[in-house]
Write an enzyme that holds these catalytic residues in place. Structure first.
Site, mmCIF file in Angstrom:
data_model
loop_
_atom_site.group_PDB
_atom_site.id
_atom_site.type_symbol
_atom_site.label_atom_id
_atom_site.label_comp_id
_atom_site.label_asym_id
_atom_site.label_seq_id
_atom_site.Cartn_x
_atom_site.Cartn_y
_atom_site.Cartn_z
ATOM 1 N N SER A 45 57.417 48.383 41.075
ATOM 2 C CA SER A 45 56.188 48.067 41.556
ATOM 3 C C SER A 45 55.446 48.282 42.807
ATOM 4 C CB SER A 45 55.810 46.654 40.911
ATOM 5 O OG SER A 45 56.675 45.832 41.733
ATOM 6 N N THR A 160 54.183 43.617 42.431
ATOM 7 C CA THR A 160 53.928 43.875 44.044
ATOM 8 C C THR A 160 54.782 42.803 44.694
ATOM 9 O OG1 THR A 160 51.284 44.248 43.324
ATOM 10 C CG2 THR A 160 51.949 43.300 45.440
ATOM 11 N N THR A 178 52.369 47.583 47.315
ATOM 12 C CA THR A 178 52.202 47.567 45.771
ATOM 13 C C THR A 178 52.148 49.113 45.482
ATOM 14 O OG1 THR A 178 51.582 46.900 43.891
ATOM 15 C CG2 THR A 178 49.863 47.264 45.459
ATOM 16 N N ARG A 188 41.857 54.263 41.892
ATOM 17 C CA ARG A 188 41.718 52.806 42.032
ATOM 18 C C ARG A 188 42.424 52.069 42.990
ATOM 19 N NH1 ARG A 188 45.511 48.296 41.002
ATOM 20 N NH2 ARG A 188 44.354 46.360 40.139
ATOM 21 N N ALA A 189 41.800 50.901 43.869
ATOM 22 C CA ALA A 189 42.374 50.228 44.777
ATOM 23 C C ALA A 189 42.478 48.897 44.194
ATOM 24 C CB ALA A 189 41.750 50.499 46.140
ATOM 25 N N GLY A 190 43.609 48.120 44.353
ATOM 26 C CA GLY A 190 43.508 46.801 43.773
ATOM 27 C C GLY A 190 43.247 45.744 44.831
ATOM 28 N N ASP A 191 43.996 44.375 44.849
ATOM 29 C CA ASP A 191 43.375 43.592 45.738
ATOM 30 C C ASP A 191 44.457 43.633 46.974
ATOM 31 O OD1 ASP A 191 45.838 42.863 43.811
ATOM 32 O OD2 ASP A 191 45.610 40.838 44.315
ATOM 33 N N THR A 211 49.862 38.408 43.615
ATOM 34 C CA THR A 211 50.005 39.553 42.586
ATOM 35 C C THR A 211 49.629 39.221 41.336
ATOM 36 O OG1 THR A 211 52.340 38.303 42.205
ATOM 37 C CG2 THR A 211 52.432 39.709 43.814
ATOM 38 N N GLY A 212 49.489 40.124 40.654
ATOM 39 C CA GLY A 212 48.987 40.022 39.119
ATOM 40 C C GLY A 212 47.686 41.009 39.105
ATOM 41 N N PHE A 213 46.932 40.694 38.034
ATOM 42 C CA PHE A 213 45.667 41.543 37.837
ATOM 43 C C PHE A 213 44.759 41.420 39.138
ATOM 44 C CE2 PHE A 213 47.558 41.788 33.668
ATOM 45 C CZ PHE A 213 47.409 43.073 33.448
ATOM 46 N N GLY A 214 44.843 42.585 39.974
ATOM 47 C CA GLY A 214 44.202 42.602 41.239
ATOM 48 C C GLY A 214 42.655 42.357 40.900
HETATM 49 N N1 ASP Z 1 47.609 43.061 42.386
HETATM 50 C C1 ASP Z 1 48.478 44.373 42.040
HETATM 51 C C2 ASP Z 1 47.245 45.057 41.502
HETATM 52 O O1 ASP Z 1 46.259 44.794 41.222
HETATM 53 C C3 ASP Z 1 49.260 44.486 40.862
HETATM 54 C C4 ASP Z 1 50.292 43.253 40.847
HETATM 55 O O2 ASP Z 1 50.371 42.329 41.670
HETATM 56 O O3 ASP Z 1 51.099 43.277 39.866
HETATM 57 O O4 ASP Z 1 47.309 46.518 41.932
#
Ligand code: ASP
Length: 301
Positions: A45, A160, A178, A188-191, A211-214
């Site tokens: 990741s 991440t 990440t 796509r850009a995340g958080d 971390t997680g679903f950005g």
């Molecule tokens: N937060 C990251 C993203 O959305 C992924 C992750 O933290 O698992 O890209």
């Protein structure tokens, strides 16, 4: 003096602790700790070994923030460079910008002489191929549906690394790196590269990273929200719990309600919260003889 990270950052804490305890500053400590994870091919990741986007290309996001000056730098969708966190630091220190993306980020990395790397490992390519096996070609509606299903597999899609530090002089810094969601839409850009969403650091109050679903922390400015709660007197634990509870009424599929945050207060207190009962985090301060791995506080959302 303290270093806190997501659980996969333990190798980074171990890797920099000696220098950190001998006076390495917080900003360099979070940057160098991140290098260990960016180089860890076992981690799918972050950095080399990270899972690629829908097109099979590894696109990296990273950000770094200096809590004393609230200077920040970030890159998103960076391809082909070994240490995106150091490119992010250069964005902060050399450029007048905070966030540079895609081709522009790669051009900036080249300009500063950043080290190139082949980021896609065989193992990551295999996981990517297996995920795509049933993907029909050329049907964009179907591709979008499939991409959505793939990116919602929490076992494969997310991960991440976060680092937060306060050094011996009381300076504070945070770093996030990440490869983002596996099979994410190209571009796509995340958080993680977005200051306030996945990363925020203000030495007056504390720091937080996610971390997680950005897409959740992008919508709720989770890292900045946590630091705001700290500024209002909440402890790291209270601030983290409140920020995750703030996600509760976002209209998302329950399987996408995945968020983890690490938090430090200005006094060196720390906590980590998660929507997952089993999630862990890592930390070390001068009272420890080794890196501690601890269970996060579970927040049911
Ligand atoms: N937060 C990251 C993203 O959305 C992924 C992750 O933290 O698992 O890209």
């Amino acid at each position: 003096m303290i270093l806190v990270s997501s659980a996969n950052g333990a190798i980074g804490i171990d890797g920099v602790w000696k220098h950190f305890s001998e006076g390495l500053d917080a900003l360099s400590a979070v940057e160098r700790a991140t290098w260990f994870v960016e180089d860890n091919e076992e981690d799918n990741s972050v950095g080399r070994g990270g899972l690629p986007n829908l097109d099979g290309e590894v696109e990296l996001d990273a950000s770094i923030m200096d809590g004393t000056t609230r200077s920040a730098g970030a890159v998103a969708g960076l391809k082909g460079y070994r240490h995106p966190i150091s490119v992010a630091r250069a964005v902060m220190e050399i450029s007048p910008h905070v966030l540079i993306v895609g081709e522009g980020a790669a051009r900036f990395a080249k300009e500063i002489g950043a080290e190139r790397a082949d980021l896609l490992t065989e193992k990551a390519a295999k996981i990517w191929r297996e995920g795509l096996e049933s993907l029909p070609e050329g049907l964009s509606g179907e591709i979008l549906k499939k991409a959505k299903a793939l990116t919602q597999d929490p076992d494969k899609a997310v991960g991440t690394v976060n680092f937060l530090a306060i050094d011996s002089k009381g300076k504070m810094a945070s770093a996030v790196s990440t490869s983002g969601w596996a099979w994410k839409w190209p571009g796509r850009a995340g958080d993680s590269p977005v200051i306030g969403a996945g990363n925020y650091c203000d030495a007056r109050f504390g720091a937080a990273a996610c971390t997680g679903f950005g897409e959740l922390s992008l919508r709720a400015s989770t890292a900045r929200t946590i630091v705001s709660y700290l500024s209002q007197g909440a402890t790291p634990e209270e601030a983290g719990v409140r920020a995750l509870l703030d996600l509760k009424d976002l209209d998302v599929d329950p399987s996408s309600m995945i968020m983890h945050s690490v938090i430090i207060g200005a006094d060196g207190s720390h906590a980590a919260v998660s929507t997952d009962e089993k999630a862990l985090y890592a930390w070390r301060d001068e009272s420890c003889s080794s890196t501690q791995i601890e269970r996060r506080i579970h927040v049911a959302v």
